[in-house]
Design an enzyme around this catalytic site. Structure first.
Site, PDB file in Angstrom:
ATOM      1  N   ASP A  76       0.848  -1.198   0.000  1.00 47.37           N
ATOM      2  CA  ASP A  76       0.000   0.000   0.000  1.00 47.37           C
ATOM      3  C   ASP A  76       0.885   1.249   0.000  1.00 47.37           C
ATOM      4  O   ASP A  76       2.050   1.206   0.410  1.00 47.37           O
ATOM      5  CB  ASP A  76      -0.976   0.008   1.182  1.00 47.37           C
ATOM      6  CG  ASP A  76      -0.285   0.023   2.539  1.00 47.37           C
ATOM      7  OD1 ASP A  76       0.734  -0.673   2.691  1.00 47.37           O
ATOM      8  OD2 ASP A  76      -0.771   0.724   3.453  1.00 47.37           O
ATOM      9  N   ASP A 107       9.010   3.738  -1.107  1.00 45.37           N
ATOM     10  CA  ASP A 107       8.277   3.331   0.115  1.00 45.37           C
ATOM     11  C   ASP A 107       7.011   2.617  -0.254  1.00 45.37           C
ATOM     12  O   ASP A 107       5.968   3.237  -0.370  1.00 45.37           O
ATOM     13  CB  ASP A 107       7.996   4.560   0.983  1.00 45.37           C
ATOM     14  CG  ASP A 107       7.341   4.198   2.299  1.00 45.37           C
ATOM     15  OD1 ASP A 107       7.288   3.007   2.644  1.00 45.37           O
ATOM     16  OD2 ASP A 107       6.862   5.111   2.988  1.00 45.37           O
ATOM     17  N   GLU A 141      -0.077  -0.769   5.874  1.00 48.65           N
ATOM     18  CA  GLU A 141       1.033  -0.265   6.678  1.00 48.65           C
ATOM     19  C   GLU A 141       0.912   1.240   6.825  1.00 48.65           C
ATOM     20  O   GLU A 141       1.159   1.799   7.883  1.00 48.65           O
ATOM     21  CB  GLU A 141       2.377  -0.624   6.032  1.00 48.65           C
ATOM     22  CG  GLU A 141       3.562  -0.554   7.001  1.00 48.65           C
ATOM     23  CD  GLU A 141       4.171   0.848   7.116  1.00 48.65           C
ATOM     24  OE1 GLU A 141       4.891   1.094   8.089  1.00 48.65           O
ATOM     25  OE2 GLU A 141       3.920   1.693   6.236  1.00 48.65           O
ATOM     26  N   GLU A 170      11.854  -1.576   4.069  1.00 49.45           N
ATOM     27  CA  GLU A 170      11.535  -0.138   4.103  1.00 49.45           C
ATOM     28  C   GLU A 170      12.775   0.675   3.709  1.00 49.45           C
ATOM     29  O   GLU A 170      13.904   0.235   3.911  1.00 49.45           O
ATOM     30  CB  GLU A 170      11.115   0.278   5.530  1.00 49.45           C
ATOM     31  CG  GLU A 170       9.781  -0.277   5.978  1.00 49.45           C
ATOM     32  CD  GLU A 170       8.584   0.489   5.414  1.00 49.45           C
ATOM     33  OE1 GLU A 170       8.772   1.394   4.579  1.00 49.45           O
ATOM     34  OE2 GLU A 170       7.462   0.136   5.811  1.00 49.45           O
ATOM     35  N   HIS A 368       6.800   9.591   0.435  1.00 49.95           N
ATOM     36  CA  HIS A 368       5.571  10.338   0.752  1.00 49.95           C
ATOM     37  C   HIS A 368       5.509  11.700   0.048  1.00 49.95           C
ATOM     38  O   HIS A 368       4.559  12.454   0.239  1.00 49.95           O
ATOM     39  CB  HIS A 368       5.384  10.539   2.274  1.00 49.95           C
ATOM     40  CG  HIS A 368       5.161   9.264   3.029  1.00 49.95           C
ATOM     41  ND1 HIS A 368       4.508   9.216   4.237  1.00 49.95           N
ATOM     42  CD2 HIS A 368       5.496   7.988   2.752  1.00 49.95           C
ATOM     43  CE1 HIS A 368       4.461   7.968   4.671  1.00 49.95           C
ATOM     44  NE2 HIS A 368       5.062   7.197   3.782  1.00 49.95           N
TER      45      HIS A 368
HETATM   46 ZN    ZN Z   1       6.819   2.146   4.159  1.00 53.48          ZN
END
Ligand code: ZN
Length: 395
Positions: A76, A107, A141, A170, A368
């Site tokens: 996700d 990520d 997550e 990660e 992000h």
């Molecule tokens: Zn992550």
């Protein structure tokens, strides 16, 4: 090169799936298609809990008789934000100047793409692999993490699964590939303080009881003295007051209630129980003081509400596992990575209850963000590091 051994092709397929939490978006199907030809048996349990969306997860295992290595991660991704601000559409996997763009590039679809490629290469050379490899992949997550890794681990354990070690993919490197391995994580704990007073006219304070002086004393007691000075493996624990809310628009009204919320990132000086006890203790002591509230009734009338579940602090003590990963990174990049416990939480906090866990993935700089992207060269390098790690683990 067959596609499952090429991390660039693997990643392009994963990025093309709009798997914003909690949507599966085709990402688990894409991964299943990479793993099935390598001899993995794949299961995709869906977990539910009232008040949260159902989430699909994936557990794939290629079985042997030797040790069992788990690769863990999530397909996700966080929302794209302002899509028009992206240089290339966030699910297009466009390549420009040696970098692949897309939500999840680092990520952590990139980590999964590389691990799948590494396993493909390793199995091509070692068809009779004695050990077992599994993929424990969640679609929850970046969201509430309720129907994700924690339940997937319980589910797998109930089926009789056990593991000797796990690696989480990660993005762990702050600047360049090879900088940093994570060997533990700080814990996280949040709480909200509510102070009840008596609303009134500012000109008649004796008839009212402002909650604000009491709140200031309570917060001061949390901020000072420091919780600790850090440990050999961890930075100092830190408490941040994240919001103070009164919501009083009037200039002549003493408010009746104030709330404040804090989050603590804590090291292995504490457990969540000892830290909660410390916070209660500090607040109770401060509530009894009259410093800012002369003439008012003590103690301050407050309640403390713990928010969410705490994430537990942990440190991996399996030196052989840490050294296996460290030397794999060093042999491919020429850099000896720093062993760190910095940064936010990850699903390693759930895995550590089942087996020793280490974390290593791509460079996290753009995670992000708008224009999340990964260097194509890093995908090849990380695949080589993972392949080396798998080989050394089973050696
Ligand atoms: Zn992550």
């Amino acid at each position: 090169m067959k596609s499952s051994t090429d991390p660039v092709q693997n990643l392009a397929k994963l990025i093309a799936c709009p798997s914003i939490t909690p949507a599966e978006g085709g990402a688990l199907s894409a991964l299943e298609a990479m793993l099935s030809p390598l001899g993995f048996s794949v299961e995709r349990p869906v977990f539910s809990e009232e008040g949260t969306p159902d989430v699909e997860n994936l557990y794939a295992r290629r079985s042997g008789n030797g040790p069992h290595l788990m690769f863990a991660g999530h397909t996700d991704v966080v929302p794209v934000g302002d899509e028009t601000a992206w240089s290339y559409p966030p699910f297009s996997a466009a390549i420009h100047n040696g970098e692949m763009y897309g939500r999840g590039a680092v990520d952590m679809k990139g980590g999964i793409a590389c691990f799948a490629a590494a396993v493909g290469r390793y199995i091509d050379k070692n068809r009779d692999l004695k050990g077992s490899i599994s993929f424990l992949i969640t679609g929850d997550e970046e969201g509430p993490s309720i129907n994700g890794s924690r339940k997937l681990l319980e589910w797998a354990k109930a089926k009789g699964e056990s593991w000797d070690a796990a690696i989480v993919g990660e993005p762990t490197n702050p600047g360049k590939l090879g900088d940093m391995i994570k060997i533990g994580r700080r814990g996280s704990l949040s709480g909200t303080i509510v102070v009840h007073g008596i609303q009134g006219h500012v000109a008649y304070p004796h008839l009212a009881d402002s909650p604000l002086p009491g709140m200031l004393m309570l917060l001061e007691s949390l901020l000072y003295p420091a919780l600790d000075n850090g440990t050999k493996d961890f930075q100092a624990s830190n408490l941040e007051v994240t919001t103070i809310d009164v919501g009083n628009p009037a200039l002549n009204v003493i408010p009746g209630k104030a709330t404040a919320t804090f989050n603590i990132r804590y090291n292995d000086t504490w457990s969540d129980e000892t830290l909660m006890a410390e916070i209660h203790n500090r607040l109770d002591k401060a509530a009894g003081r009259r410093k800012l509230r002369p003439g008012k009734r003590a103690p301050v009338n407050y309640e403390l509400i713990w928010r969410d579940r705490p994430s537990h602090v942990f440190l991996t003590h399996d030196n052989k596992l840490i050294e296996t990963l460290t030397s794999s990174v060093e042999s491919v990049t020429g850099e000896r990575p720093q062993l760190s416990t910095s940064g936010g939480t990850s699903d390693a906090r759930f895995i550590k209850d089942y087996c020793p866990v280490v974390e290593f993935g791509l460079v996290g700089k753009t995670m992000h963000m708008v224009d999340e992207r990964v260097a194509i060269a890093d995908l090849e390098t990380l695949t080589q590091i993972y392949e080396r790690f798998i080989a050394d683990f089973f050696a």
